[in-house]
Design a protein around this motif. Structure first.
Motif, PDB file in Angstrom:
ATOM      1  N   VAL A 109      35.747  46.872  47.374  1.00  0.00           N
ATOM      2  CA  VAL A 109      36.753  46.587  45.908  1.00  0.00           C
ATOM      3  C   VAL A 109      35.782  47.229  44.748  1.00  0.00           C
ATOM      4  O   VAL A 109      36.735  47.784  44.133  1.00  0.00           O
ATOM      5  CB  VAL A 109      36.896  45.034  46.219  1.00  0.00           C
ATOM      6  CG1 VAL A 109      37.452  44.911  44.702  1.00  0.00           C
ATOM      7  CG2 VAL A 109      37.575  44.748  46.995  1.00  0.00           C
ATOM      8  N   ARG A 110      34.731  46.929  44.886  1.00  0.00           N
ATOM      9  CA  ARG A 110      34.006  47.212  43.415  1.00  0.00           C
ATOM     10  C   ARG A 110      33.893  48.903  43.408  1.00  0.00           C
ATOM     11  O   ARG A 110      34.383  49.098  42.493  1.00  0.00           O
ATOM     12  CB  ARG A 110      32.439  46.818  43.633  1.00  0.00           C
ATOM     13  CG  ARG A 110      31.809  47.237  42.369  1.00  0.00           C
ATOM     14  CD  ARG A 110      30.044  46.724  42.447  1.00  0.00           C
ATOM     15  NE  ARG A 110      29.581  47.214  43.687  1.00  0.00           N
ATOM     16  CZ  ARG A 110      29.077  48.390  44.127  1.00  0.00           C
ATOM     17  NH1 ARG A 110      29.285  49.320  43.049  1.00  0.00           N
ATOM     18  NH2 ARG A 110      28.389  48.659  45.145  1.00  0.00           N
ATOM     19  N   ALA A 129      36.040  50.776  44.754  1.00  0.00           N
ATOM     20  CA  ALA A 129      37.563  51.227  44.546  1.00  0.00           C
ATOM     21  C   ALA A 129      38.008  51.291  43.141  1.00  0.00           C
ATOM     22  O   ALA A 129      38.522  52.047  42.666  1.00  0.00           O
ATOM     23  CB  ALA A 129      38.559  50.715  45.522  1.00  0.00           C
ATOM     24  N   ASN A 130      37.706  50.050  42.420  1.00  0.00           N
ATOM     25  CA  ASN A 130      37.699  49.944  41.207  1.00  0.00           C
ATOM     26  C   ASN A 130      37.195  50.720  40.202  1.00  0.00           C
ATOM     27  O   ASN A 130      37.454  50.904  39.005  1.00  0.00           O
ATOM     28  CB  ASN A 130      37.596  48.190  40.856  1.00  0.00           C
ATOM     29  CG  ASN A 130      38.383  47.326  41.599  1.00  0.00           C
ATOM     30  OD1 ASN A 130      39.915  47.635  41.648  1.00  0.00           O
ATOM     31  ND2 ASN A 130      38.123  46.069  41.502  1.00  0.00           N
ATOM     32  N   SER A 131      36.149  51.301  40.719  1.00  0.00           N
ATOM     33  CA  SER A 131      35.300  52.253  39.811  1.00  0.00           C
ATOM     34  C   SER A 131      35.633  53.602  40.050  1.00  0.00           C
ATOM     35  O   SER A 131      35.170  54.459  39.466  1.00  0.00           O
ATOM     36  CB  SER A 131      33.902  51.814  39.939  1.00  0.00           C
ATOM     37  OG  SER A 131      33.142  51.968  41.229  1.00  0.00           O
ATOM     38  N   ASP A 168      46.714  52.129  46.280  1.00  0.00           N
ATOM     39  CA  ASP A 168      46.158  53.392  45.871  1.00  0.00           C
ATOM     40  C   ASP A 168      45.233  54.119  46.961  1.00  0.00           C
ATOM     41  O   ASP A 168      44.548  55.161  46.410  1.00  0.00           O
ATOM     42  CB  ASP A 168      45.250  53.227  44.744  1.00  0.00           C
ATOM     43  CG  ASP A 168      46.106  52.885  43.442  1.00  0.00           C
ATOM     44  OD1 ASP A 168      47.309  53.235  43.318  1.00  0.00           O
ATOM     45  OD2 ASP A 168      45.678  52.297  42.410  1.00  0.00           O
ATOM     46  N   SER A 169      45.399  53.870  48.120  1.00  0.00           N
ATOM     47  CA  SER A 169      44.747  54.522  49.222  1.00  0.00           C
ATOM     48  C   SER A 169      45.493  55.791  49.568  1.00  0.00           C
ATOM     49  O   SER A 169      46.548  55.742  49.373  1.00  0.00           O
ATOM     50  CB  SER A 169      44.513  53.619  50.379  1.00  0.00           C
ATOM     51  OG  SER A 169      45.706  53.446  50.918  1.00  0.00           O
TER      52      SER A 169
END
Length: 148
Positions: free
Chosen positions: A46-47, A49-51, A71-72
């Motif tokens: 998650v971290r 992907a958010n970055s 967004d994958s």
């Protein structure tokens, strides 16, 4: 020290079992590192992907439509070697998180990506099964998805 020697002579089977388990743990760790695939937990995914990391779902299109991470991108595992070079070229220097259903099928995709020059590739430990168990969000259908 004398008590340790006394213990080992009185319990040879326990000492042998402990030694075997230690050797197995070392062998498993060496094999995992030799594969070149790093496993990451859902929180780290998650971290990342958010970055801005790329989330690459390597399941078939039908499975992808039943639920995927927002967004994958979807490239089936058997097509990664053929399609990833051109369609994912801009992500070569960014982290890539490879996801499948259970965490096993993504290993071949990771190898293919590394062969193509992707340097920061990781696999989601446990795959989407773990993602679902932790009640993290999934998107259904293709309209929000990025097909590569």
């Amino acid at each position: 020290m004398s008590r340790f020697l006394e213990y080992t002579t009185n319990h040879p089977f326990l000492i042998a079992a402990a030694a075997i388990l230690a050797v197995l743990a070392i062998v498993i760790e060496i094999r995992e590192r030799a594969k070149g695939s790093s496993l990451i937990a859902t929180g780290d995914a998650v971290r990342l992907a958010n970055s801005g990391a790329l989330v690459l779902d390597v399941r078939d299109a039908g499975e992808y439509e039943t639920g995927h991470i927002i967004d994958s991108r979807n490239i089936p595992a058997k097509e990664v070697a053929e399609r990833a070079g051109e369609s994912l070229k801009k992500f070569k220097e960014k982290p890539v998180i490879v996801i499948c259903e259970n965490g096993f099928a993504s290993a071949s995709a990771v190898k293919a990506l590394r062969t193509l020059g992707f340097s920061k590739v990781a696999t989601l430990r446990g795959g989407l099964r773990t993602w679902r168990q932790e009640n993290l969000p999934l998107v259904k259908g293709k309209k929000d998805a990025k097909q590569s």
